[in-house]
Design a protein around this motif. Structure first.
Motif, PDB file in Angstrom:
ATOM      1  N   PRO A   1       0.832  -1.204   0.000  1.00  0.00           N
ATOM      2  CA  PRO A   1       0.000   0.000   0.000  1.00  0.00           C
ATOM      3  C   PRO A   1       0.866   1.254   0.000  1.00  0.00           C
ATOM      4  CG  PRO A   1       0.022  -0.986   2.183  1.00  0.00           C
ATOM      5  CD  PRO A   1       0.803  -1.903   1.286  1.00  0.00           C
ATOM      6  N   CYS A   2       0.389   2.271  -0.695  1.00  0.00           N
ATOM      7  CA  CYS A   2       1.161   3.514  -0.754  1.00  0.00           C
ATOM      8  C   CYS A   2       0.265   4.704  -1.054  1.00  0.00           C
ATOM      9  CB  CYS A   2       2.251   3.416  -1.827  1.00  0.00           C
ATOM     10  SG  CYS A   2       1.632   3.350  -3.513  1.00  0.00           S
ATOM     11  N   LEU A   3       0.817   5.869  -0.827  1.00  0.00           N
ATOM     12  CA  LEU A   3       0.285   7.115  -1.362  1.00  0.00           C
ATOM     13  C   LEU A   3       1.204   7.455  -2.518  1.00  0.00           C
ATOM     14  CD1 LEU A   3      -0.303   9.207   1.882  1.00  0.00           C
ATOM     15  CD2 LEU A   3      -2.013   8.024   0.511  1.00  0.00           C
TER      16      LEU A   3
ATOM     17  N   HIS B   1      -9.811   6.397  -5.251  1.00  0.00           N
ATOM     18  CA  HIS B   1      -8.374   6.390  -4.970  1.00  0.00           C
ATOM     19  C   HIS B   1      -7.767   7.792  -5.046  1.00  0.00           C
ATOM     20  CE1 HIS B   1      -8.201   2.055  -4.960  1.00  0.00           C
ATOM     21  NE2 HIS B   1      -8.895   2.047  -6.074  1.00  0.00           N
TER      22      HIS B   1
ATOM     23  N   LEU C   1      -7.167  11.359  -3.959  1.00  0.00           N
ATOM     24  CA  LEU C   1      -7.341  12.110  -2.725  1.00  0.00           C
ATOM     25  C   LEU C   1      -7.371  13.613  -2.967  1.00  0.00           C
ATOM     26  CD1 LEU C   1      -4.898  10.065  -0.472  1.00  0.00           C
ATOM     27  CD2 LEU C   1      -7.385   9.827  -0.664  1.00  0.00           C
TER      28      LEU C   1
ATOM     29  N   THR D   1      -2.837  10.190  -4.922  1.00  0.00           N
ATOM     30  CA  THR D   1      -3.704   9.020  -4.957  1.00  0.00           C
ATOM     31  C   THR D   1      -3.279   8.015  -3.902  1.00  0.00           C
ATOM     32  OG1 THR D   1      -2.347   7.949  -6.639  1.00  0.00           O
ATOM     33  CG2 THR D   1      -4.194   9.242  -7.422  1.00  0.00           C
ATOM     34  N   ARG D   2      -4.166   7.063  -3.672  1.00  0.00           N
ATOM     35  CA  ARG D   2      -3.910   5.997  -2.705  1.00  0.00           C
ATOM     36  C   ARG D   2      -4.207   4.671  -3.377  1.00  0.00           C
ATOM     37  NH1 ARG D   2      -7.053   5.229   3.058  1.00  0.00           N
ATOM     38  NH2 ARG D   2      -5.854   3.430   3.723  1.00  0.00           N
TER      39      ARG D   2
ATOM     40  N   GLU E   1      -2.100   0.929   7.476  1.00  0.00           N
ATOM     41  CA  GLU E   1      -3.323   1.421   8.103  1.00  0.00           C
ATOM     42  C   GLU E   1      -3.426   0.827   9.487  1.00  0.00           C
ATOM     43  OE1 GLU E   1      -8.081   1.685   7.158  1.00  0.00           O
ATOM     44  OE2 GLU E   1      -6.655   1.539   5.531  1.00  0.00           O
TER      45      GLU E   1
ATOM     46  N   ILE F   1      -4.227   6.325   8.331  1.00  0.00           N
ATOM     47  CA  ILE F   1      -3.082   5.934   7.522  1.00  0.00           C
ATOM     48  C   ILE F   1      -1.839   6.316   8.314  1.00  0.00           C
ATOM     49  CG2 ILE F   1      -1.765   6.458   5.428  1.00  0.00           C
ATOM     50  CD1 ILE F   1      -4.380   7.102   4.047  1.00  0.00           C
TER      51      ILE F   1
END
Length: 165
Positions: free
Chosen positions: A51-53, A81, A83, A101-102, A133, A154
């Motif tokens: 998972p990432c931003l 997704h 943000l 985005t996420r 998370e 997050i």
């Protein structure tokens, strides 16, 4: 924190001191931590499902037929997704587009690469930020007494973690 001792050649120490002066790092430890953190984020062996931003930036020639509409539709298609977005006009036809985005490393990378391949898109760059998370969910009472909604947070991670294989 852990203390780590390293040995540098004179040339590397001089380069590190120059980096410190330009970056504003207060000491060599800060400078080395910054350089190591940046280097770890450029690894190519990051798990695709991590998972990432993502922060994607590029310039867009708004004069290219339907490009603005296609990019807007892509954002709408991935609204769950996306943000935040920012469009900065640079001249009469060109804008700087920034999107946060996420998702997974794979999904945000594929989306960015597809956008960078569009005719009229240039200077594409993608920065990935490893996140996790919190497992625990909680709520906060609002200041006006209304009940809060249940949520988790997050958490930015130091890196994408060890890669197995």
């Amino acid at each position: 924190m852990q203390r780590v001792t390293i040995t540098l050649t004179e040339d590397l120490a001089t380069e590190l001191d120059l980096f410190m002066a330009k970056s504003g790092a207060g000491n060599r430890s800060e400078a080395i931590r910054d350089l190591v953190r940046r280097a770890l984020l450029t690894r190519t062996d990051v798990p695709a499902e991590a998972p990432c931003l993502a922060v994607m930036s590029c310039t867009v020639d708004q004069g290219v037929r339907n490009l603005g509409a296609r990019l807007a539709q892509r954002r709408l298609d991935t609204h769950d997704h996306t943000l935040a977005t920012l469009s900065v006009p640079l001249d009469h036809t060109t804008s700087l587009e920034i999107e946060v985005t996420r998702g997974t490393v794979d999904s945000v990378t594929r989306a960015a690469e597809a956008q960078f391949l569009e005719r009229g898109v240039a200077h594409g760059a993608l920065a990935l930020i490893p996140v996790g998370e919190d497992a625990a969910r909680h709520s906060h009472e609002h200041s006006h007494g209304a009940p809060g909604h249940e949520h988790s947070h997050i958490r930015v991670q130091a890196g994408f973690g060890p890669v197995e294989g």
